[in-house]
Design a protein around this motif. Structure first.
Motif, PDB file in Angstrom:
ATOM      1  N   LEU A 145       0.889  -1.149   0.000  1.00  0.00           N
ATOM      2  CA  LEU A 145       0.000   0.000   0.000  1.00  0.00           C
ATOM      3  C   LEU A 145       0.930   1.201   0.000  1.00  0.00           C
ATOM      4  N   VAL A 146       0.726   2.148  -0.914  1.00  0.00           N
ATOM      5  CA  VAL A 146       1.611   3.314  -0.990  1.00  0.00           C
ATOM      6  C   VAL A 146       0.800   4.605  -0.919  1.00  0.00           C
ATOM      7  N   VAL A 147       1.463   5.645  -0.460  1.00  0.00           N
ATOM      8  CA  VAL A 147       0.823   6.952  -0.382  1.00  0.00           C
ATOM      9  C   VAL A 147       1.885   8.029  -0.580  1.00  0.00           C
ATOM     10  N   ASP A 148       1.536   9.037  -1.374  1.00  0.00           N
ATOM     11  CA  ASP A 148       2.352  10.241  -1.484  1.00  0.00           C
ATOM     12  C   ASP A 148       1.784  11.226  -0.479  1.00  0.00           C
ATOM     13  N   ALA A 149       2.285  11.186   0.727  1.00  0.00           N
ATOM     14  CA  ALA A 149       1.725  11.978   1.822  1.00  0.00           C
ATOM     15  C   ALA A 149       2.254  13.405   1.782  1.00  0.00           C
TER      16      ALA A 149
END
Length: 198
Positions: A145-149
């Protein structure tokens, strides 16, 4: 406050019909509010991202949280050895490759009426997404699971507290990977969560 998404809400695909049935939504971030009001449906039509929302099941329906997900991958070819080793640490040597399937959380927002006060809506939503993606009847496999926070302390702290890890050890490494000059500000940080070791 003892508030459970599973007990007090229903999960729905987010669209104009749902939006019209609910009280006005705001998370307090103009950019995110605008995306969910004007762009989320276009993303779905163009098959760039699909949005889901938790809605209270009482008469005065309120959207508690919204998130957008899409397919992605983590490519290891150009990663520094330290980042690549950290990412692949729990993957069998025979299964290691140049790319790993992932799901991107493209947008995520919690209604400002449900922020703080012990609701823990953000963490409840993250726990749901993690479980949702590894259900046995899921049609596709994804490891991460990836996120560009947003590169803000409060946002990064939230994801770190939900066991996401930065893919790059430092902002300088991340800027180099994306060919961003050292003088420029890094607006987001790429974080990941390994669904296999949850």
């Amino acid at each position: 406050m003892d508030f459970s998404l599973y007990t007090h809400c229903v999960l729905l695909a987010y669209n104009e019909e749902v939006r019209k049935q609910c009280s006005a939504f705001s998370c307090g971030n103009t950019e995110l509010d605008k995306f969910f009001e004007k762009d989320a449906e276009n993303y779905a039509v163009e098959m760039l991202g699909k949005s889901y929302c938790w809605v209270t099941d009482d008469e005065q329906k309120q959207i508690v949280a919204i998130f957008t997900v899409s397919n992605d991958s983590i490519k290891t070819k150009d990663l520094l050895s330290s980042s690549k080793n950290k990412l692949q640490r729990h993957i069998n040597n025979l299964k290691r490759g140049r790319s790993y399937p992932a799901v991107l959380i493209g947008r995520f927002a919690v209604n400002k009426l449900f922020q703080g006060n012990g609701y823990k809506i953000g963490s409840q939503t993250m726990n749901f997404i993690k479980s949702w993606l590894i259900e046995p009847d899921d049609k596709t496999a994804c490891r991460f699971l990836v996120v560009d926070a947003y590169n803000k302390e409060s946002v990064l702290s939230f994801y770190l507290s939900n066991n996401f890890l930065p893919l790059f050890k430092t902002e300088e490494e991340e800027k180099a990977f994306y060919h961003i000059s050292t003088e420029e500000q890094l607006h987001t940080r790429l974080l990941y969560f390994d669904l296999k070791i949850r």
